[in-house]
Design a protein around this motif. Structure first.
Motif: not given
Length: 307
Positions: A235-244, A222-231
């Protein structure tokens, strides 16, 4: 539930999906603390004895008492109460435990949760530890149930975090499950969560994700992000889960709309149950609520001996 042996109490814990040995360790640590051990009292000052009960209650006396709810809520921890009582009562003679409720039940003020009969000194020695555990666990379950109710019908689920009381994680996360919530990772070892400090150390959010994936190719990341561009990038890199993290409802809605079906999404950052409907409307799969384990008030329960 009727229990009259230590092994039967252990089996209740096992049936609840908890490790009886791990729970016994927690209970014994708490009992030791309550009897003046673990550095609570200096050596040689009477540690190991309940001085009040020793002075006022005959050694062979027996008693019956009820564990009673003092306010309404969701019960969690009845197998843990049973094991706590059995560990202390079984060496002191015959005992019996009869439960009137089970974990997950909603109780009202005055409801009897469990009736216990056994050696009076032993019962009072176990009382506070049993109460501390069940009130804490039931408080977590009650708070979780409030979130579950607020999210009902939305498809979004409430999830806990590692913000637990040290030494009590397995019990608190069990209580979250009893309340209808979902557990996040149990430890640092069973899933990866890339946060801002990892991103800084790795030189970027995608770089951090790729480093974890290379080192642990089979683990959930899971990857923590703070912006749409990071998300989008993770996801393009293959992350399973994204923490907004700390995003507005509008920002989360846009991220989920753009990336739906490619990853799971979790909202995090100072959420309250009053926010539940608005956050769920963004389409996230989970809301992360550390407060259900680190800040929930207890559910008041007391032991009333029969006169």
């Amino acid at each position: 539930m009727i229990v009259s042996t230590l092994e039967a109490a252990r089996e209740l814990v096992r049936e609840a999906g908890l490790d009886p040995e791990a729970v016994t360790l927690i209970i014994n640590e708490a009992l030791d603390e309550d009897l003046g051990g673990r550095g609570v009292l200096p050596a040689g000052t009477g540690a190991g004895v309940d001085v009040t009960s020793e002075a006022t209650i005959p050694a062979e006396a027996t008693a019956t008492g009820d564990f009673v709810a003092r306010r309404p809520g969701t019960i969690a921890g009845m197998p843990v109460v049973a094991l706590t009582l059995a560990l202390v009562l079984s060496p002191a003679g015959p005992f019996s435990l009869t439960a009137g409720v089970k974990d997950g039940d909603q109780v009202a003020r005055g409801d009897v949760l469990l009736t216990v009969t056994g050696n009076t000194r032993a019962l009072l020695r176990a009382e506070r530890v049993a109460l501390n555990l069940v009130t804490m666990m039931s408080g977590v379950a009650t708070a979780t149930r409030a979130w579950v109710s607020a999210l009902s019908g939305t498809g979004t689920r409430v999830r806990d975090s590692r913000k637990t009381i040290p030494g009590l994680r397995i019990l608190q996360k069990y209580a979250v499950r009893v309340g209808g919530g979902v557990n996040h990772r149990m430890s640092l070892a069973d899933a990866a969560l890339i946060k801002d400090n990892h991103v800084i150390a790795a030189g970027g959010v995608v770089e951090a994700y790729r480093a974890v994936r290379r080192a642990f190719p089979d683990i959930t990341v899971q990857v923590e992000v703070t912006t749409r561009d990071q998300a989008v990038a993770v996801v393009d890199a293959g992350a399973d889960e994204v923490l907004l993290d700390n995003m507005s409802a509008e920002e989360m809605t846009e991220v989920v709309r753009q990336l739906k079906g490619r990853a799971r999404f979790e909202a995090s950052g100072g959420l309250t149950v009053e926010d539940a409907a608005e956050v769920a409307a963004t389409g996230v799969d989970f809301v992360a609520v550390g407060a259900i384990t680190h800040s929930s008030p207890i559910l008041d329960v007391a032991l009333d001996l029969h006169s």
